[in-house]
Design a protein around this motif. Structure first.
Motif, PDB file in Angstrom:
ATOM      1  N   UNK A 289      10.048  40.895 -44.360  1.00  0.00           N
ATOM      2  CA  UNK A 289      11.051  40.065 -45.021  1.00  0.00           C
ATOM      3  C   UNK A 289      12.147  39.667 -44.046  1.00  0.00           C
ATOM      4  N   UNK A 290      12.628  38.458 -44.230  1.00  0.00           N
ATOM      5  CA  UNK A 290      13.808  38.035 -43.473  1.00  0.00           C
ATOM      6  C   UNK A 290      14.531  36.943 -44.243  1.00  0.00           C
ATOM      7  N   UNK A 291      15.836  37.104 -44.425  1.00  0.00           N
ATOM      8  CA  UNK A 291      16.630  36.100 -45.119  1.00  0.00           C
ATOM      9  C   UNK A 291      16.790  34.864 -44.240  1.00  0.00           C
ATOM     10  N   UNK A 292      16.599  33.694 -44.831  1.00  0.00           N
ATOM     11  CA  UNK A 292      16.716  32.445 -44.083  1.00  0.00           C
ATOM     12  C   UNK A 292      18.167  31.991 -43.988  1.00  0.00           C
ATOM     13  N   UNK A 293      18.649  31.686 -42.790  1.00  0.00           N
ATOM     14  CA  UNK A 293      19.981  31.083 -42.669  1.00  0.00           C
ATOM     15  C   UNK A 293      19.924  29.629 -43.110  1.00  0.00           C
ATOM     16  N   UNK A 294      21.073  29.027 -43.331  1.00  0.00           N
ATOM     17  CA  UNK A 294      21.128  27.619 -43.675  1.00  0.00           C
ATOM     18  C   UNK A 294      21.545  27.373 -45.112  1.00  0.00           C
ATOM     19  N   UNK A 295      21.233  26.184 -45.621  1.00  0.00           N
ATOM     20  CA  UNK A 295      21.585  25.811 -46.987  1.00  0.00           C
ATOM     21  C   UNK A 295      20.632  26.528 -47.950  1.00  0.00           C
ATOM     22  N   UNK A 296      21.207  27.215 -48.924  1.00  0.00           N
ATOM     23  CA  UNK A 296      20.419  28.035 -49.840  1.00  0.00           C
ATOM     24  C   UNK A 296      19.597  27.168 -50.792  1.00  0.00           C
ATOM     25  N   UNK A 297      18.635  27.805 -51.463  1.00  0.00           N
ATOM     26  CA  UNK A 297      17.906  27.115 -52.515  1.00  0.00           C
ATOM     27  C   UNK A 297      18.877  26.752 -53.633  1.00  0.00           C
ATOM     28  N   UNK A 298      18.793  25.516 -54.050  1.00  0.00           N
ATOM     29  CA  UNK A 298      19.683  25.080 -55.114  1.00  0.00           C
ATOM     30  C   UNK A 298      19.349  23.681 -55.558  1.00  0.00           C
ATOM     31  N   UNK A 299      20.232  23.115 -56.346  1.00  0.00           N
ATOM     32  CA  UNK A 299      20.051  21.780 -56.894  1.00  0.00           C
ATOM     33  C   UNK A 299      20.884  20.780 -56.106  1.00  0.00           C
TER      34      UNK A 299
END
Length: 539
Positions: A289-299
């Motif tokens: 597992x690794x958390x992705x940097x950047x703009x999060x999942x969203x609308x």
């Protein structure tokens, strides 16, 4: 950070600090930065078969934005620099060193000698110039690369192994941009092809693997590049890759991917679903597992839609979403609810969890204030028109549909009707470019906060149709400053403006979760939570 001896700019320390903030790595099982029990002696040869959930319909790294396709095409091209996933430090790759002027308007790269493309042509400064000059012509699918090179004034081949990139204004993010797959270097012959030809036929790179076959929506096959000898300074193995062959099979159903891994039909799978975690834990499988940097999942909100121009309606959507419920119900273990428009692993992230608290009563009050009154069916209306919105989404992750079905329920609870519209993965960029959407589900991964400018500046592509505002000033300002504290302040301001004006509705942080068999070793995440397979071996 400690500068390389070749870094001659006296202002390098100030610039590097703002480009090299670390990102976090978490793992499950015996893996950490890599996979498997790596205590054995690496062996060469063999085929790694990797099941992914979707195909973006393109095999050009400069045009691909979907993780599921980046996993494969990233292996074809090298970049000028690389970024350490643990420290964020920018290190040499195709460029052995570089110079940056005091205001970050000029970047001079000194290329490694002896590098060749798989068609036998040489890497020269002219080839790099050809690549960068062609980026603005990539069209709808090349938006990431285009954003990285926005405001470029010229690219100059100073001599055969020295290339200088000059910008019209300070562009502090550019060094990190040169470490991304989007600015991976392709041969001059590939650059001369149309974007459509590059997507369908693939490109020639200097990378450790070569594209052998692409069958859209079925598979991508790569072969080891014989004679490869210019890998990233982060890699442990010198010379050629260990593996002879890589096969990426498109298997949309997560349960089928998991079953294929357990039965030994494949060696690794992407996008491990929450429902399959328990079955895969232990035994002969490792979860990474690794958390992705950047703009999060969203609308992503089309701010030009008449209904969505009203900030109260946008803020009501923001307050109506129960992020924790979505993260806990749908996503893999360890997934965090969004606490900003940026993931917490992104440099200069600001915790705005108070602004993103779930508050259905607040959402209803905002809609009342905006004149939307509840109807007999529970959906609000104003002036005889229902408050109904369409969320466009793409099946490039198994979590997309169930997450959006929860969003649909949560918005209905406050009186907003939602229709979910599924599109093909290959339509993502054209959907944004065309603007025929109310809200669109997605994220953008990048280990630099300038991803906010690429995504939300009204001066660039402006897919979300934001009005010109003080947000533009903050976004352009952070890209122009080489002062660490000043950039952090501007990035902080930009995050607050995006969240508090609800220009976007952050929902959950994307966490990349892969599963590999115990025989796979050295499968490592890069700084963007994609994978690097040069050091991977089977044994």
């Amino acid at each position: 950070m400690t500068a390389f001896p070749d870094f001659r700019s006296p202002r390098w320390a100030a610039l590097s600090a703002l480009l090299t903030t670390g990102v976090l790595l978490t793992a499950c099982g015996s893996g950490s930065a890599g996979s498997g029990d790596d205590s054995g002696k690496p062996t060469s040869g063999g085929t790694l078969t990797f099941a992914v959930g979707s195909d973006a319909g393109c095999v050009d790294p400069q045009q691909v934005g979907s993780n599921e396709s980046i996993y494969s095409v990233r292996q074809i091209v090298d970049s000028l620099t690389d970024q350490d996933p643990e420290t964020g430090k920018i290190v040499p790759w195709l460029a052995k060193s570089w110079d940056i002027n005091s205001d970050a308007t000029q970047f001079t790269f000194h290329l490694r000698p002896g590098v060749t493309f798989s068609d036998g042509s040489k890497l020269t400064s002219q080839v790099v110039k050809d690549n960068f000059d062609a980026v603005p012509k990539l069209g709808a699918l090349g938006t990431l690369a285009q954003g990285y090179l926005s405001s470029v004034k010229s690219t100059t081949a100073v001599d055969p192994l020295t290339v200088k990139v000059t910008f019209k204004e300070p562009n502090a993010q550019f060094l990190q941009a040169t470490s991304t797959h989007s600015l991976g270097i392709e041969s001059s012959a590939s650059v001369q092809k149309t974007p459509q030809q590059k997507c369908s036929d693939g490109v020639v790179g200097t990378g450790p693997f070569v594209l052998k076959q692409y069958v859209q929506n079925q598979s991508i096959t790569l072969a080891k590049r014989t004679g490869y000898d210019w890998g990233s300074s982060l890699w442990t193995k010198e010379g050629e890759a260990y593996l002879d062959k890589l096969v990426f099979k498109v298997v949309p159903e997560p349960g089928v991917r998991a079953g294929s891994l357990q039965s030994g039909q494949v060696d690794a799978i992407s996008s491990v679903g929450k429902a399959n975690e328990a079955a895969l834990k232990g035994g002969q499988v490792t979860l990474l597992r690794r958390a992705n940097p950047g703009v999060v999942f969203g609308l992503g909100i089309n701010n030009s839609r008449p209904v969505l121009k009203d900030v109260k309606v946008r803020q009501a959507i923001l307050a109506a979403v129960d992020r924790k419920q979505i993260a806990d119900t749908v996503f893999p273990t360890g997934t965090q609810p969004a606490t900003s428009v940026l993931a917490h692993t992104t440099p200069d992230y600001t915790d705005l969890s108070a602004d993103l608290a779930f508050d259905a009563a607040k959402a209803k009050s905002l809609l009342d204030d905006a004149g939307w009154k509840a109807g007999s069916d529970g959906i609000r209306a104003k002036g005889g028109k229902k408050l109904s919105l369409v969320i466009s989404w793409f099946p490039n992750a198994a979590t997309n549909q169930p997450a959006l079905e929860l969003v649909q329920q949560q918005l209905k609870a406050v009186g907003i009707g939602v229709t979910l519209k599924q599109n093909q993965v290959s339509q993502f960029a054209t959907t944004l470019q065309g603007g025929d959407f109310d809200l669109v589900w997605g994220n953008v991964t990048r280990a630099d906060p300038d991803i906010l400018r690429s995504s939300f500046s009204s001066n660039l592509a402006n897919f979300y149709r934001l009005p010109a505002s003080s947000l533009d000033t903050a976004l352009s300002g952070q890209a122009a400053t080489t002062a660490t504290a000043k950039r952090k302040q501007l990035v902080d301001e930009a995050q607050k403006l995006i969240v508090q004006n609800a220009y976007n509705v952050p929902v959950v942080e994307l966490q990349t979760q892969l599963a590999v068999t115990k025989k796979v070793h050295g499968l490592a995440f890069d700084s963007g939570s994609r994978i690097q397979l040069h050091d991977t071996w089977i044994g």
